[in-house]
Scaffold this motif. Structure first.
Motif, mmCIF file in Angstrom:
data_model
loop_
_atom_site.group_PDB
_atom_site.id
_atom_site.type_symbol
_atom_site.label_atom_id
_atom_site.label_comp_id
_atom_site.label_asym_id
_atom_site.label_seq_id
_atom_site.Cartn_x
_atom_site.Cartn_y
_atom_site.Cartn_z
ATOM 1 N N GLY A 237 49.534 34.698 30.444
ATOM 2 C CA GLY A 237 48.935 35.755 31.230
ATOM 3 C C GLY A 237 47.422 35.769 31.243
ATOM 4 N N PHE A 238 46.769 35.439 30.116
ATOM 5 C CA PHE A 238 45.317 35.581 30.092
ATOM 6 C C PHE A 238 44.613 34.612 31.031
ATOM 7 N N TYR A 239 45.300 33.512 31.434
ATOM 8 C CA TYR A 239 44.715 32.581 32.391
ATOM 9 C C TYR A 239 44.791 33.117 33.820
ATOM 10 N N VAL A 240 45.860 33.829 34.134
ATOM 11 C CA VAL A 240 46.158 34.118 35.545
ATOM 12 C C VAL A 240 46.214 35.604 35.880
ATOM 13 N N ARG A 241 46.063 36.488 34.914
ATOM 14 C CA ARG A 241 46.241 37.921 35.178
ATOM 15 C C ARG A 241 45.318 38.416 36.291
ATOM 16 N N ASP A 242 44.039 38.041 36.242
ATOM 17 C CA ASP A 242 43.088 38.501 37.255
ATOM 18 C C ASP A 242 43.429 37.944 38.632
ATOM 19 N N ALA A 243 43.807 36.654 38.670
ATOM 20 C CA ALA A 243 44.148 36.043 39.959
ATOM 21 C C ALA A 243 45.415 36.642 40.544
ATOM 22 N N LEU A 244 46.375 37.011 39.702
ATOM 23 C CA LEU A 244 47.590 37.682 40.180
ATOM 24 C C LEU A 244 47.256 39.077 40.707
ATOM 25 N N ALA A 245 46.366 39.778 40.017
ATOM 26 C CA ALA A 245 45.992 41.128 40.436
ATOM 27 C C ALA A 245 45.251 41.112 41.768
ATOM 28 N N SER A 246 44.444 40.078 41.993
ATOM 29 C CA SER A 246 43.667 39.990 43.237
ATOM 30 C C SER A 246 44.461 39.406 44.395
ATOM 31 N N GLY A 247 45.626 38.814 44.088
ATOM 32 C CA GLY A 247 46.432 38.193 45.138
ATOM 33 C C GLY A 247 46.108 36.731 45.381
ATOM 34 N N GLU A 248 45.154 36.192 44.633
ATOM 35 C CA GLU A 248 44.829 34.761 44.789
ATOM 36 C C GLU A 248 46.006 33.889 44.353
ATOM 37 N N LEU A 249 46.751 34.356 43.360
ATOM 38 C CA LEU A 249 47.972 33.682 42.934
ATOM 39 C C LEU A 249 49.135 34.652 43.071
#
Length: 292
Positions: A237-249
């Protein structure tokens, strides 16, 4: 250490000049003081005290013994006080190792906070994705993630982390979004240091072999490749949490997310764990978020 028995009692008598005062000083009985001193004299084979009905005085041997035993006894008392003080005011150097990305994102900030809280502590941390030999390197502990290899090391679980399978919106628009784990074989996969992904299926962990165009031993590199639309990645999660929240991933298979990958503090088994190390491990366990 039988040879230490009776020394504290003898020194107390020598200091205050009588058995009653010594008993009061050590919070014990006169009979106990007398037994301990007699046992010490028997062990040494000499009389240390000259007893009369009215007074107690040191013999020549007693004077010599007292002059040398008292400083040693005080040193032992100071040593015990120093060790006890470590519980509330820990001091000294702590040497540890942690994985690079996880260590930089989580461990380093917590170490800084720990040192702010305990001013007597200093830290030497080596970030490495290799499993360093902490015994040969003289390290106090290691932070490790995932399944541990069999070893003589002692491990304490301090947290767990979740693994997310995700890809970019652009990738899914071009290739579609897999609906089942089996459909992964038709997609471009981004492979990390292990050639498998982990899923929780029917409450059991399943490892799925994966192959792909890109293979990196770096979570940051895998995230970058996923953001670039090169394929799907499984990352903590710490790698991708921000990108998931922004919709980038975009996450796929949330129902199969492995939530059980452990984060461990590992110690050499042949050492007594110092209070400062236990304090740090407890601090990390308290502050590391378990969905890291």
């Amino acid at each position: 250490m039988k040879y230490l028995e009776g020394i504290a009692e003898f020194c107390a008598v020598a200091e205050v000049g009588n058995f009653t005062g010594a008993a009061n000083k050590l919070d014990t009985s006169v009979a106990q003081i007398s037994r301990k001193v007699a046992s010490l004299e028997k062990q040494l084979g000499v009389k240390l005290l000259q007893r009369t009905t009215r007074s107690v005085s040191l013999t020549e041997a007693g004077t010599l013994y007292f002059e040398q035993a008292l400083p040693a006894l005080k040193a032992l008392e100071n040593a015990q006080l120093s060790v006890s003080a470590l519980q509330t005011s820990p001091q000294g150097l702590i040497k540890l190792t942690a994985p690079v990305a996880f260590g930089e994102a989580f461990i380093a900030p917590l170490l800084n906070t720990f040192m702010q809280k305990y001013s007597g502590i200093s830290v030497q941390c080596t970030f490495s994705n290799e499993k360093l030999d902490i015994v040969d390197l003289g390290l106090d502990l290691a932070i490790r993630i995932g399944k541990l290899e069999d070893s003589t090391l002692v491990a304490k679980k301090i947290a767990t982390r979740h693994l997310f399978v995700c890809g970019s919106k652009a990738y899914f628009e071009e290739h579609g979004q897999p609906q089942t784990i089996d459909e992964l074989k038709h997609h471009s996969l981004l492979v990390g240091s292990q050639p498998y992904w982990r899923f929780m299926v029917d409450k059991e962990i399943q490892s799925i072999s994966v192959q792909g165009r890109a293979r990196y031993n770096s979570g940051n590199a895998l995230r970058s490749a996923a953001l670039a639309g090169l394929g799907l990645a499984q990352l903590p999660g710490f790698y991708v949490r921000d990108a998931l929240a922004s919709g980038e991933l975009i996450e796929v298979f949330p129902e199969y997310k492995d939530k059980q990958e452990a984060i461990w503090a590992v110690f050499p088994s042949n050492r007594n764990v110092a209070p400062k190390i236990r304090l740090l491990v407890d601090f990390l366990a308290q502050h590391i978020v378990s969905d890291s």
